[in-house]
Design an enzyme around this catalytic site. Structure first.
Site, PDB file in Angstrom:
ATOM      1  N   ASN A  86       1.823  -2.413   5.415  1.00 41.70           N
ATOM      2  CA  ASN A  86       1.068  -1.174   5.678  1.00 41.70           C
ATOM      3  C   ASN A  86      -0.360  -1.233   5.156  1.00 41.70           C
ATOM      4  O   ASN A  86      -1.252  -0.595   5.720  1.00 41.70           O
ATOM      5  CB  ASN A  86       1.806   0.006   5.028  1.00 41.70           C
ATOM      6  CG  ASN A  86       0.917   1.218   4.896  1.00 41.70           C
ATOM      7  OD1 ASN A  86       0.675   1.928   5.865  1.00 41.70           O
ATOM      8  ND2 ASN A  86       0.393   1.451   3.693  1.00 41.70           N
ATOM      9  N   LYS A 136      -7.804  -5.688  12.902  1.00 42.12           N
ATOM     10  CA  LYS A 136      -6.608  -5.037  13.456  1.00 42.12           C
ATOM     11  C   LYS A 136      -6.266  -5.634  14.823  1.00 42.12           C
ATOM     12  O   LYS A 136      -5.092  -5.766  15.175  1.00 42.12           O
ATOM     13  CB  LYS A 136      -6.827  -3.525  13.556  1.00 42.12           C
ATOM     14  CG  LYS A 136      -6.939  -2.822  12.194  1.00 42.12           C
ATOM     15  CD  LYS A 136      -5.655  -2.904  11.389  1.00 42.12           C
ATOM     16  CE  LYS A 136      -5.694  -1.980  10.175  1.00 42.12           C
ATOM     17  NZ  LYS A 136      -4.480  -2.046   9.345  1.00 42.12           N
ATOM     18  N   TYR A 155     -13.143  -4.198  10.447  1.00 43.28           N
ATOM     19  CA  TYR A 155     -11.871  -3.461  10.471  1.00 43.28           C
ATOM     20  C   TYR A 155     -11.238  -3.549  11.854  1.00 43.28           C
ATOM     21  O   TYR A 155     -10.070  -3.936  12.004  1.00 43.28           O
ATOM     22  CB  TYR A 155     -12.100  -1.999  10.074  1.00 43.28           C
ATOM     23  CG  TYR A 155     -10.838  -1.164  10.070  1.00 43.28           C
ATOM     24  CD1 TYR A 155      -9.915  -1.248   9.029  1.00 43.28           C
ATOM     25  CD2 TYR A 155     -10.552  -0.277  11.114  1.00 43.28           C
ATOM     26  CE1 TYR A 155      -8.757  -0.485   9.024  1.00 43.28           C
ATOM     27  CE2 TYR A 155      -9.393   0.488  11.121  1.00 43.28           C
ATOM     28  CZ  TYR A 155      -8.502   0.383  10.068  1.00 43.28           C
ATOM     29  OH  TYR A 155      -7.340   1.139  10.074  1.00 43.28           O
ATOM     30  N   ALA A 156     -12.020  -3.193  12.893  1.00 43.60           N
ATOM     31  CA  ALA A 156     -11.480  -3.202  14.256  1.00 43.60           C
ATOM     32  C   ALA A 156     -11.060  -4.612  14.656  1.00 43.60           C
ATOM     33  O   ALA A 156      -9.984  -4.821  15.242  1.00 43.60           O
ATOM     34  CB  ALA A 156     -12.516  -2.646  15.226  1.00 43.60           C
ATOM     35  N   GLY A 160       0.835  -1.212   0.000  1.00 41.27           N
ATOM     36  CA  GLY A 160       0.000   0.000   0.000  1.00 41.27           C
ATOM     37  C   GLY A 160       0.862   1.251   0.000  1.00 41.27           C
ATOM     38  O   GLY A 160       0.520   2.257   0.621  1.00 41.27           O
ATOM     39  N   SER A 191      -3.951  -0.346  14.040  1.00 42.73           N
ATOM     40  CA  SER A 191      -4.743   0.872  14.297  1.00 42.73           C
ATOM     41  C   SER A 191      -5.094   0.878  15.771  1.00 42.73           C
ATOM     42  O   SER A 191      -5.210  -0.195  16.392  1.00 42.73           O
ATOM     43  CB  SER A 191      -6.031   0.832  13.462  1.00 42.73           C
ATOM     44  OG  SER A 191      -6.996   1.724  13.993  1.00 42.73           O
TER      45      SER A 191
END
Ligand SMILES: NC(=O)c1ccc[n+]([C@@H]2O[C@H](COP(=O)([O-])OP(=O)(O)OC[C@H]3O[C@@H](n4cnc5c(N)ncnc54)[C@H](OP(=O)(O)O)[C@@H]3O)[C@@H](O)[C@H]2O)c1
Length: 265
Positions: free
Chosen positions: A88, A160, A156-157, A20, A142
């Site tokens: 990343n 991560k 997403y959470a 990325g 994150s």
């Protein structure tokens, strides 16, 4: 212990891959490693809009296993080895609306990009690092991995959180074999995409961009530093962590959030 550091050229001779690396934090990390003297390869699905002929680009969708294998083969056949891997790439494209709005496909695509892409690349590049007893792997997670936010997307959470846990386990396994593994957990970063998003919020609310930024910071529970991070600030941390100056650092999750997370750990 006496040690000499060369801050300007400290990564000279190192081969680095930043996934990325065409936009946002990844681009800043790639430029930072380049400045420190590394040979830097970047990946993304689309070629970078702003060219830098010193960054070697490989087109790939790392949410697909076959593209991950393509990147591993191309890097090792072209450069012979990889010294620094910065995982990343991160993605959160699932719909808002809470648990009920999320299909299996939403969960799978997020886990593929945020968790399985790093897992596959680590598995592909680690053998030659272990053989040489040398290498550094960074996982960009994150603060949401430990601080799930209201209205944030669940996959997403969760992905991560899994990445942070996996990174620590991997460090336990490969640090004794000479490879350092670290996690960096940013809070809000002021990327080009973030700026566009703020502009959209401001337009929709008929407010200024500053008011929109304050609204986002309030939703995060406040940022004591008073603003999001710049990509270059995240890149500076990564530049340090992959350097010989950070030789004893491994198995740690570095939070860079301007003080956002309200707890002590
Ligand atoms: N921005 C924030 O506020 C923030 C906060 C905390 C953590 N982070 C984390 O920091 C990292 C960087 O975030 P960012 O906001 O700087 O990212 P970004 O600006 O959205 O850039 C994402 C990069 O990944 C590439 N990419 C996306 N999906 C891909 C895929 N399936 N395969 C290969 N490449 C793909 C993109 O290029 P293409 O679209 O061309 O593929 C681009 O180069 C991520 O891990 C993110 O989760 C960001």
């Amino acid at each position: 212990m006496e040690q000499q550091f060369n801050f300007n050229n400290e990564l000279s001779g190192k081969i680095a891959l930043v996934t990325g690396g065409t936009k946002g934090a990844g681009r800043a990390i790639a430029e930072r490693l380049l400045q420190a003297g590394a040979t830097v390869i970047i990946t993304a699905r689309n070629a970078p809009e702003e060219g830098n002929n010193n960054l070697y680009f490989i087109a790939s969708d790392l949410s697909k296993a076959e593209d991950s294998q393509k990147v591993i083969s191309e890097v090792l056949s072209t450069y012979g080895r990889l010294d620094i891997l910065v995982n990343n790439l991160g993605s959160s494209v699932t719909p808002a609306g809470g648990f009920v709005a999320l299909s299996d496909e939403d969960w799978e695509s997020t886990l593929q990009a945020n968790l399985l892409a790093p897992v596959r690349l680590d598995r592909g590049f680690l053998p030659q690092m272990i053989e040489r007893k040398s290498g550094v792997i960074i996982h960009i997670a994150s603060i949401q991995g430990k601080l799930p936010l209201y209205d944030s997307t669940l996959p997403y959470a969760a992905s991560k959180a899994a990445l942070i846990n996996y990174s620590k386990s991997l460090s336990n396994e490969v640090t004794p074999k000479g490879v350092r593994v670290l996690t960096v957990s940013p809070g809000w970063i002021n990327t080009t995409a973030s700026k566009a998003w703020l502009g959209e919020i401001a337009r929709n609310a008929n407010s200024t961009v500053e008011e929109a930024q304050q609204g986002v910071m309030n939703a995060l529970g406040g940022i004591p530093f008073g603003r999001p991070a710049e990509s270059e600030e995240v890149a500076e941390l990564v530049g340090f962590l992959v350097s010989p100056r950070a030789n004893y650092l491994t198995g740690t999750n570095f939070v860079i959030d301007g003080g956002t997370v309200p707890t002590v750990s």
